[in-house]
Each structure stands twice: as structure tokens, then as C-alpha cells.
Design a protein around this motif. Structure first.
Motif, PDB file in Angstrom:
ATOM      1  N   ARG A 124      45.810  53.222  44.993  1.00  0.00           N
ATOM      2  CA  ARG A 124      46.357  51.911  45.362  1.00  0.00           C
ATOM      3  C   ARG A 124      45.702  51.441  46.647  1.00  0.00           C
ATOM      4  NH1 ARG A 124      51.052  50.626  42.597  1.00  0.00           N
ATOM      5  NH2 ARG A 124      51.773  52.308  41.264  1.00  0.00           N
ATOM      6  N   VAL A 125      45.392  50.145  46.687  1.00  0.00           N
ATOM      7  CA  VAL A 125      44.738  49.552  47.841  1.00  0.00           C
ATOM      8  C   VAL A 125      45.512  48.301  48.240  1.00  0.00           C
ATOM      9  CG1 VAL A 125      42.631  48.439  48.674  1.00  0.00           C
ATOM     10  CG2 VAL A 125      42.475  50.367  47.091  1.00  0.00           C
ATOM     11  N   VAL A 126      45.773  48.133  49.534  1.00  0.00           N
ATOM     12  CA  VAL A 126      46.368  46.907  50.051  1.00  0.00           C
ATOM     13  C   VAL A 126      45.300  46.207  50.870  1.00  0.00           C
ATOM     14  CG1 VAL A 126      48.141  45.878  51.510  1.00  0.00           C
ATOM     15  CG2 VAL A 126      48.674  47.887  50.108  1.00  0.00           C
ATOM     16  N   LEU A 127      45.000  44.966  50.502  1.00  0.00           N
ATOM     17  CA  LEU A 127      43.973  44.189  51.186  1.00  0.00           C
ATOM     18  C   LEU A 127      44.649  43.075  51.971  1.00  0.00           C
ATOM     19  CD1 LEU A 127      40.986  43.610  51.632  1.00  0.00           C
ATOM     20  CD2 LEU A 127      41.009  42.256  49.544  1.00  0.00           C
ATOM     21  N   ALA A 128      44.652  43.193  53.291  1.00  0.00           N
ATOM     22  CA  ALA A 128      45.226  42.154  54.147  1.00  0.00           C
ATOM     23  C   ALA A 128      44.161  41.101  54.396  1.00  0.00           C
ATOM     24  CB  ALA A 128      45.695  42.760  55.466  1.00  0.00           C
ATOM     25  N   HIS A 129      44.528  39.844  54.221  1.00  0.00           N
ATOM     26  CA  HIS A 129      43.547  38.767  54.378  1.00  0.00           C
ATOM     27  C   HIS A 129      44.229  37.480  54.806  1.00  0.00           C
ATOM     28  CE1 HIS A 129      44.493  36.765  50.452  1.00  0.00           C
ATOM     29  NE2 HIS A 129      44.924  37.971  50.175  1.00  0.00           N
ATOM     30  N   SER A 130      43.413  36.493  55.172  1.00  0.00           N
ATOM     31  CA  SER A 130      43.949  35.226  55.669  1.00  0.00           C
ATOM     32  C   SER A 130      44.188  34.207  54.554  1.00  0.00           C
ATOM     33  CB  SER A 130      42.996  34.630  56.705  1.00  0.00           C
ATOM     34  OG  SER A 130      41.755  34.338  56.090  1.00  0.00           O
ATOM     35  N   GLY A 131      43.851  34.539  53.346  1.00  0.00           N
ATOM     36  CA  GLY A 131      44.112  33.636  52.226  1.00  0.00           C
ATOM     37  C   GLY A 131      42.935  32.781  51.830  1.00  0.00           C
ATOM     38  N   GLY A 132      41.781  33.042  52.400  1.00  0.00           N
ATOM     39  CA  GLY A 132      40.588  32.271  52.057  1.00  0.00           C
ATOM     40  C   GLY A 132      40.101  32.576  50.656  1.00  0.00           C
ATOM     41  N   LEU A 133      39.307  31.690  50.123  1.00  0.00           N
ATOM     42  CA  LEU A 133      38.802  31.835  48.766  1.00  0.00           C
ATOM     43  C   LEU A 133      37.964  33.092  48.605  1.00  0.00           C
ATOM     44  CD1 LEU A 133      38.411  30.755  45.916  1.00  0.00           C
ATOM     45  CD2 LEU A 133      36.488  29.411  46.777  1.00  0.00           C
ATOM     46  N   GLY A 134      37.121  33.394  49.569  1.00  0.00           N
ATOM     47  CA  GLY A 134      36.260  34.571  49.463  1.00  0.00           C
ATOM     48  C   GLY A 134      37.038  35.849  49.260  1.00  0.00           C
ATOM     49  N   THR A 135      38.059  36.051  50.059  1.00  0.00           N
ATOM     50  CA  THR A 135      38.867  37.262  49.938  1.00  0.00           C
ATOM     51  C   THR A 135      39.681  37.245  48.656  1.00  0.00           C
ATOM     52  OG1 THR A 135      39.032  37.298  52.335  1.00  0.00           O
ATOM     53  CG2 THR A 135      40.490  38.761  51.134  1.00  0.00           C
ATOM     54  N   SER A 136      40.190  36.092  48.288  1.00  0.00           N
ATOM     55  CA  SER A 136      40.981  35.992  47.068  1.00  0.00           C
ATOM     56  C   SER A 136      40.156  36.359  45.836  1.00  0.00           C
ATOM     57  CB  SER A 136      41.542  34.576  46.911  1.00  0.00           C
ATOM     58  OG  SER A 136      42.388  34.266  47.994  1.00  0.00           O
ATOM     59  N   VAL A 137      38.882  36.030  45.852  1.00  0.00           N
ATOM     60  CA  VAL A 137      37.996  36.370  44.743  1.00  0.00           C
ATOM     61  C   VAL A 137      37.676  37.862  44.757  1.00  0.00           C
ATOM     62  CG1 VAL A 137      35.651  36.032  43.858  1.00  0.00           C
ATOM     63  CG2 VAL A 137      37.010  34.066  44.562  1.00  0.00           C
ATOM     64  N   ARG A 138      37.642  38.452  45.921  1.00  0.00           N
ATOM     65  CA  ARG A 138      37.291  39.878  46.027  1.00  0.00           C
ATOM     66  C   ARG A 138      38.396  40.801  45.521  1.00  0.00           C
ATOM     67  NH1 ARG A 138      34.826  37.719  50.625  1.00  0.00           N
ATOM     68  NH2 ARG A 138      32.585  38.022  50.637  1.00  0.00           N
ATOM     69  N   ILE A 139      39.630  40.348  45.521  1.00  0.00           N
ATOM     70  CA  ILE A 139      40.734  41.219  45.084  1.00  0.00           C
ATOM     71  C   ILE A 139      40.501  41.717  43.656  1.00  0.00           C
ATOM     72  CG2 ILE A 139      43.210  41.318  44.558  1.00  0.00           C
ATOM     73  CD1 ILE A 139      43.624  39.542  47.049  1.00  0.00           C
ATOM     74  N   PRO A 140      40.269  40.821  42.675  1.00  0.00           N
ATOM     75  CA  PRO A 140      40.011  41.337  41.329  1.00  0.00           C
ATOM     76  C   PRO A 140      38.702  42.122  41.234  1.00  0.00           C
ATOM     77  CG  PRO A 140      40.129  38.925  41.318  1.00  0.00           C
ATOM     78  CD  PRO A 140      40.392  39.382  42.703  1.00  0.00           C
ATOM     79  N   TRP A 141      37.717  41.754  42.041  1.00  0.00           N
ATOM     80  CA  TRP A 141      36.440  42.477  42.031  1.00  0.00           C
ATOM     81  C   TRP A 141      36.638  43.918  42.485  1.00  0.00           C
ATOM     82  CZ3 TRP A 141      33.488  44.903  45.737  1.00  0.00           C
ATOM     83  CH2 TRP A 141      32.205  45.263  45.357  1.00  0.00           C
ATOM     84  N   VAL A 142      37.383  44.113  43.576  1.00  0.00           N
ATOM     85  CA  VAL A 142      37.643  45.468  44.069  1.00  0.00           C
ATOM     86  C   VAL A 142      38.389  46.268  43.009  1.00  0.00           C
ATOM     87  CG1 VAL A 142      38.928  46.824  45.779  1.00  0.00           C
ATOM     88  CG2 VAL A 142      37.582  44.858  46.517  1.00  0.00           C
ATOM     89  N   ALA A 143      39.357  45.650  42.364  1.00  0.00           N
ATOM     90  CA  ALA A 143      40.115  46.339  41.317  1.00  0.00           C
ATOM     91  C   ALA A 143      39.190  46.764  40.173  1.00  0.00           C
ATOM     92  CB  ALA A 143      41.235  45.446  40.802  1.00  0.00           C
ATOM     93  N   GLU A 144      38.323  45.869  39.762  1.00  0.00           N
ATOM     94  CA  GLU A 144      37.410  46.166  38.659  1.00  0.00           C
ATOM     95  C   GLU A 144      36.403  47.255  39.041  1.00  0.00           C
ATOM     96  OE1 GLU A 144      33.870  43.811  36.477  1.00  0.00           O
ATOM     97  OE2 GLU A 144      35.793  42.758  36.566  1.00  0.00           O
ATOM     98  N   GLU A 145      35.850  47.166  40.234  1.00  0.00           N
ATOM     99  CA  GLU A 145      34.821  48.119  40.663  1.00  0.00           C
ATOM    100  C   GLU A 145      35.381  49.518  40.932  1.00  0.00           C
ATOM    101  OE1 GLU A 145      31.365  47.714  41.023  1.00  0.00           O
ATOM    102  OE2 GLU A 145      31.826  45.934  39.824  1.00  0.00           O
TER     103      GLU A 145
END
Length: 56
Positions: free
Chosen positions: A4-25
Motif C-alpha cells: 500500500r502506498v499513500v501519495l500526498a499531493h497538492s491536487g495538481g493534474l500531474g500528480t493526479s495522473v501519476r496515482i494510477p500510473w504508480v498503481a499500474e507500475e
């Protein structure tokens, strides 16, 4: 057991797109935690307008 990974972020598009990418990778379950990290101290009228959706 699934990692399990918790990704803290400011809500920007870049980070929001990375969440599913990290899960997939990684195959991990990724949870995003958005936090307001505003560096601006608005006056009270602007804060009220922002809460009501009237300020950008």
C-alpha cells in the motif's frame, strides 16, 4: 500481501495522473491524499468568496 502506498499531493493534474500510473507500475494499492499547501494569505473577503466559488 499487496503493498500500500499513500501519495500526498497538492491536487495538481500531474500528480493526479501519476496515482494510477504508480498503481499500474508497482501493483500497489495507491491512495492519494490531497492537501491545501497554499502560500497565499488572502484577506477575509477573498476567503469567503473562494469558499462560495466566486474567486479564482
Amino acid at each position: 500481501m499487496t503493498e500500500r502506498v499513500v501519495l500526498a499531493h497538492s491536487g495538481g493534474l500531474g500528480t493526479s495522473v501519476r496515482i494510477p500510473w504508480v498503481a499500474e507500475e508497482t501493483g500497489a494499492v495507491v491512495t492519494g491524499r490531497r492537501s491545501d499547501q497554499s502560500l497565499y494569505d488572502f484577506d477575509p473577503a477573498t476567503r469567503i468568496a473562494a469558499r462560495r466559488g466566486g474567486a479564482s
